[in-house]
Enzyme design. Structure first.
Site: not given
Length: 344
Positions: A167, A309-311
């Site tokens: 995300e 974050g951000e995968g």
């Protein structure tokens, strides 16, 4: 990328109905994988969690010889009204700017996905329209929440071997902390951390925002999906939808850090078996993540003190799954290698 305007109308009632009909694991494939593990050229259990991963993949892919040939990284991005409360070290416009970095291949997750030959897709969730300020009332209405979940479901294509979820959204660790507290209880302080790098004063603002959000939305917390609508965000709802779609399609899932795990925890709260097809890729440095993983009974694959974050953590774990498949499928058995088995 699915067009959000083309996503069919959905309701939370329909989502609840899907949660009542979750497919189970393929026990036959899992048993066959376990038998093979016992026959491979090694002492039983010698490869530790690699063996567990191989059997887990077989169970959810429905094949005794699992494979990771089409890994998919999906990053959902959303805007949060609570970001205006000074709960992040970065301004709200960074969400849109980071999406541009993803699209142009400039972010960490781009490099990690490329290293493991994973297809990376970024899904923008109405970035020009922040959710409501959760300190004043609900983030989203039920219709908006169901629409975001349906969008996340549509993002899951056929034929994927594993989906790594992530995300992006300035303010979403505040939303995640509020949602986790709403789902599992405790005090705001139990769930709040520095996020993108807040100082002590910033963390106090964040704790205050979470406390106010819980008070403002107290009537929505008895049901996990209404709690998601009240305290979450569009990207968190989309992640929950993607996890649900993967379960229906029996696609294994790698969950990223804190916000991603909280989004998935909504489904766990509805049905404790709903995340059986999910592994948590890593334990985030965000303190609430370790607490959440204990409640979910999930042991992360990695603990690298990451909090990006951000995968990124989910993408980093894909090679572990590939390694598990390689040894499971490529090793010889004792009989094939002409090696004496264990003494009786």
């Amino acid at each position: 990328m699915p067009d959000q305007s083309s996503v069919p109308a959905a309701t939370l009632t329909e989502i609840r109905d899907l949660l009542k009909r979750l497919p189970g694991p393929d026990l036959e494939a899992g048993s066959a994988a376990e038998v093979r593990q016992r026959e491979l050229l090694k002492p039983p259990g010698a490869l530790g969690r690699l063996e567990e991963i191989a059997v887990w993949l077989a169970t959810w892919q429905g094949r005794a010889h699992p494979r990771i040939e089409r890994p998919h990284v999906a990053v959902f991005a959303g805007s949060h009204g609570v970001a205006s409360r000074g709960v992040s070290a970065y301004p709200p416009e960074v969400t849109q700017q980071m999406v541009g970095a993803f699209v142009n291949g400039l972010a960490a997750v781009n490099q990690l996905a490329a290293e493991t030959d994973a297809d990376l897709r970024v899904y923008e969730m109405a970035l020009e329209l922040p959710t409501g300020d959760i300190t004043q009332g609900p983030a989203m209405g039920e219709e908006d929440t169901a629409h975001a979940m349906a969008y996340g479901m549509m993002a899951i294509e056929e034929g994927l071997d594993v989906v790594a979820l992530g995300e992006m959204g300035i303010g979403n660790t505040t939303a995640a902390a509020a949602l986790a507290c709403g789902l599992f209880g405790g005090a705001a302080e139990d769930w709040v951390g520095p996020g993108t790098g807040l100082d002590a004063q910033g963390e106090r603002r964040k704790v205050e925002a979470v406390s106010k959000a819980l008070q403002a939305n107290a009537g929505a917390l008895s049901d996990p999906l209404t709690a998601l609508a009240a305290l979450g965000g569009r990207e968190l709802a989309a992640i929950a939808g993607a996890v649900l779609a993967c379960r229906i399609a029996r696609v294994p899932v790698l969950l990223d850090g804190y916000a991603c795990s909280v989004a998935a925890a909504v489904l766990h709260k509805a049905d404790p078996r709903a995340l059986d097809h999910c592994l948590v890729a890593h334990c985030s440095a965000e303190p609430g993540h370790a607490r959440l993983l204990q409640l979910l009974d999930k042991r992360p694959l990695l603990d690298f003190a990451m909090r990006l974050g951000e995968g990124s953590g989910a993408a980093l774990a894909v090679p572990l799954l590939k390694a598990a498949c390689a040894v499971h499928n490529g090793m010889a058995t004792f009989a094939e290698a002409g090696v004496s088995g264990r003494a009786q």
